[in-house]
Motif scaffolding. Sequence first.
Motif, short mmCIF file in Angstrom:
data_model
loop_
_atom_site.label_atom_id
_atom_site.label_comp_id
_atom_site.label_asym_id
_atom_site.label_seq_id
_atom_site.Cartn_x
_atom_site.Cartn_y
_atom_site.Cartn_z
N HIS A 238 0.95 -1.09 0.04
CA HIS A 238 0.00 0.05 -0.13
C HIS A 238 0.74 1.28 0.05
O HIS A 238 1.84 1.42 0.85
CB HIS A 238 -1.02 -0.10 1.27
CG HIS A 238 -1.96 0.94 1.13
ND1 HIS A 238 -1.75 2.28 1.24
CD2 HIS A 238 -3.38 0.84 1.04
CE1 HIS A 238 -3.00 3.00 1.19
NE2 HIS A 238 -3.77 2.12 1.05
N PRO A 239 0.59 2.16 -0.85
CA PRO A 239 1.66 3.32 -1.00
C PRO A 239 1.40 4.41 0.13
O PRO A 239 2.25 5.21 0.30
CB PRO A 239 0.97 4.13 -2.53
CG PRO A 239 -0.32 3.65 -2.48
CD PRO A 239 -0.40 2.17 -1.73
N SER A 240 0.35 4.16 1.09
CA SER A 240 0.33 5.39 2.03
C SER A 240 -0.38 4.89 3.33
O SER A 240 -1.73 5.40 3.59
CB SER A 240 -0.47 6.56 1.58
OG SER A 240 -0.14 7.11 0.53
N ALA A 241 0.20 3.82 3.83
CA ALA A 241 -0.58 2.94 4.97
C ALA A 241 0.00 3.55 6.51
O ALA A 241 1.06 3.69 6.58
CB ALA A 241 -0.13 1.50 4.90
N ALA A 242 -1.09 3.59 7.14
CA ALA A 242 -0.91 4.03 8.42
C ALA A 242 -1.70 2.97 9.32
O ALA A 242 -2.76 2.63 8.84
CB ALA A 242 -1.11 5.34 9.01
N PHE A 243 -1.31 2.44 10.52
CA PHE A 243 -1.90 1.32 11.01
C PHE A 243 -1.71 1.24 12.49
O PHE A 243 -0.71 1.80 13.25
CB PHE A 243 -1.57 -0.10 10.49
CG PHE A 243 -0.30 -0.53 10.96
CD1 PHE A 243 -0.23 -1.53 11.87
CD2 PHE A 243 1.04 0.04 10.47
CE1 PHE A 243 1.01 -2.05 12.31
CE2 PHE A 243 2.17 -0.57 10.82
CZ PHE A 243 2.18 -1.58 11.72
N LYS A 244 -2.61 0.39 13.39
CA LYS A 244 -2.39 0.03 14.80
C LYS A 244 -2.64 -1.49 14.68
O LYS A 244 -3.25 -1.92 13.75
CB LYS A 244 -3.40 0.71 15.51
CG LYS A 244 -4.57 0.79 15.18
CD LYS A 244 -5.60 0.59 16.44
CE LYS A 244 -5.83 -0.59 17.08
NZ LYS A 244 -6.79 -0.89 17.85
N TYR A 245 -2.22 -2.14 15.89
CA TYR A 245 -2.54 -3.43 16.10
C TYR A 245 -3.03 -3.99 17.62
O TYR A 245 -2.72 -3.23 18.31
CB TYR A 245 -1.42 -4.27 15.31
CG TYR A 245 -0.35 -4.33 16.32
CD1 TYR A 245 -0.18 -5.30 17.30
CD2 TYR A 245 0.67 -3.46 16.47
CE1 TYR A 245 0.83 -5.59 18.26
CE2 TYR A 245 1.76 -3.44 17.28
CZ TYR A 245 1.92 -4.48 18.29
OH TYR A 245 3.00 -4.56 19.19
N PRO A 359 5.85 1.32 1.99
CA PRO A 359 5.82 -0.09 1.01
C PRO A 359 6.73 -0.91 1.24
O PRO A 359 8.13 -0.35 1.21
CB PRO A 359 5.50 0.62 -0.12
CG PRO A 359 4.90 1.86 0.11
CD PRO A 359 5.69 2.48 1.38
N GLY A 360 6.70 -2.27 1.45
CA GLY A 360 7.63 -3.22 1.27
C GLY A 360 8.64 -3.20 2.64
O GLY A 360 9.59 -4.09 2.75
#
Length: 769
Positions: A238-245, A359-360
């Motif tokens: 994904h080119p512009s990902a931000a996340f939490k888990y 990404p990557g």
Amino acid sequence: MKKINFPSYNLFVFISLWSIFTVFVHAMAVQTDPIDYNLVAYKSQPGLKAVVQDQYLTVTWAGAMNDELRLIFAVREGRPTIQELAIRPADEPWRVLATNVNPEFRVVSGLRRVTQQQTEPLEEMGVELTPEKLNEIKWEAFWDAPLYTPDELSPTHRSSIPATEPFANHPGMPRKPKEVKRATAIFQTAECVVRTNGTRLEITFPGVELGIFAGYLRYDVYKGSNLIRQMIVAKTDHPSAAFKYDAGLKGLSLKDPVRMVWRDLANNWQHYRYGGPVNTEPVIVKSNYRLIAAELDGGSLAAFPPPHSFYWARESEQNLGYSWYRKESAETFSFGMRQAEHEEDPEFYQNFALYSARPGTWQRMPLFLYVSSGSGKDVIKSALKFTRGDHFKPLQGYKVMGHHYHVGLVRRLKEKGGFDQRLNDMATMRAIGVDIFSIIDGVRGPARHDRGEAFLDALAEYYEAARYQSDEDFLVMPNDENSTGGRPPFMGGHYDILIGKPLFWRPQRQPGQPLAEEHPEYGTVYNIATPEDMMAMTEHENVLISMPHPRSKRSTGYPDAIKDTPHFQHENYYGLGYRWGMGIDASETRLGEYRFLSLWDEANNWMAAAGLPPKFALAISESRSDYGERGKPPWEDAYGMSPVNYIRLDQVPAIDDMTPIIDALRQGDYFVTSGEVLIPYYEVRGSGSQRTIIADVEWTFPLDFVEVVWGDGKTVDRKILSTTDLPAFGKKRFEIPVNVTGQRWIRFAAWDVATNGALVQPVAINLDD
């Protein structure tokens, strides 16, 4: 109804057939998948064993205090399963704590956006905001909140957004609900790889899908410790990902007496026995120290996140509830750790940036488990030792300095009735082991826009308020943060002024006006209009300048844009602010690796190329207690959110002579740490091209590696020494020979398995020495 009498023979046959049937059904229920167990990289050693038999992987290892631990893994329908978790205390039988349980991971992702706070400084410098430039700087976002979409906000939150709020005008706004994606881990495992790494085992299960991520599940066990790391490592395109888990264990049995145990925010013990109905959602627990435990038949199991890399960019330290449990059915439950999706205080809601997932890059999502044969209280106390009780350990000859806190000192004291009143911030900081509470309020309120007497009067009040809040063994150090915009001097980005004594200056200098003049009440007053004026004042008054959040917030584009200026190259512009929670990237194995450490090394090569000494790192917090009336209550996670500086001092100075602090900072006579790793002694020994790094290191979590980093003015290189053979809670003197031919500076750092670490200041290399 006619009663049917079975002959005894038929009854025997019925019972036998029923027994065979139930065994068959049970066998089908626990049927394992035939997978490939790869033990090529496994090497047996005493106290650390792995054996495969009948599609089960059994791992046994020596734990702490003569405990022995056992994990049995299997794969069922593609899911890695903990068939058994057991502990054997010394001279006792095995105690089985859990059977047939599974890892649980959930991810929420959104879009990473560049913010207006970042673009404005670049526009002021005339930098073209090309798509390439925006993509470059968006990973440093601070005032971003990818999960705050209009439909997600409560009416109170929506009404609290001022029309002029700058972060309400990010490029690409408003956010859309469809940008937010939720996912639970899906496992399609066909292989298990077991690797010996020093005195630890790494058990890897490929084949994990987690929303926009794909990767693998890994368990690490550590000889000499009851610690287990359960972690998904995954990447996205994904080119512009931000996340939490969120992470935990599910399927634990309620057959035996079970209760959840934790300390609440008042530090009182609490418990829950699963006497209520089945939960449709996880129950959020605001536990102290980020710890919760399941008390099971035969022992207990604690779950907790890494203490520092768990946090991303926030200006609030408010506990948002980092633990959870869930009654899944009448027979099973689950529990673990979580990251919140929103702030609770509207003042901070737009500062919730999540992790950046470039990404990557392989993003790491760890959960730590600690196993004990004791009670829930016992296991929490044992797990808490990894952060020394969320307390910075006192070291002889050192004082702990926490820096860059927004407190609102004068305003809040006046609102409480005067300087004789107490602010709870001071008690909170003292409780975590901070001796020097370096705040950066400076002049606030209406006087901040003044350039004359009101500004001086506000400074006098600021220093007096700090005096009232200080003590013989606790200093409120009244430093100041300034910015390029709004008033002179225009230094480029934000900068902190660290003072050796109360200092009076005005942000103006009229033509023909001297740099310094005498004031009838305040003595020497400096008139500052230019960077040259500021640096001249630092020479006269033993003052240091540091950039608190380089390349982030309103310092985007800096210090790059001023690297060749006389004021940045001045010896008193001595440092850069180190904090991991801005633009944090979960692929890091070192705190602040992406945002700070690479910049720091690059900046030191700039300095070397100019024939100048390196810049130092100054740990900063960036937390705020100057909004509203909340302040910094004792239950704030001040320990988890802030690295600190251990400064070589015998005693805490008083406000009217803080010279020892400034001198130690200037000389680099201190180290920076998250708290778990300490470097109480360090030197570079030798002459010419052959040098030896001498460093005493002590740690709590198992140490992962130490490194020596150096630069030649153009490139950066390093020597990494694995420390996976060392146990948790250790000490060691490292003596590392290094050939420094062609190098201009060198530094040392140490990092543990939770990405916690400590680093010393770089030393300039002169081959003639």
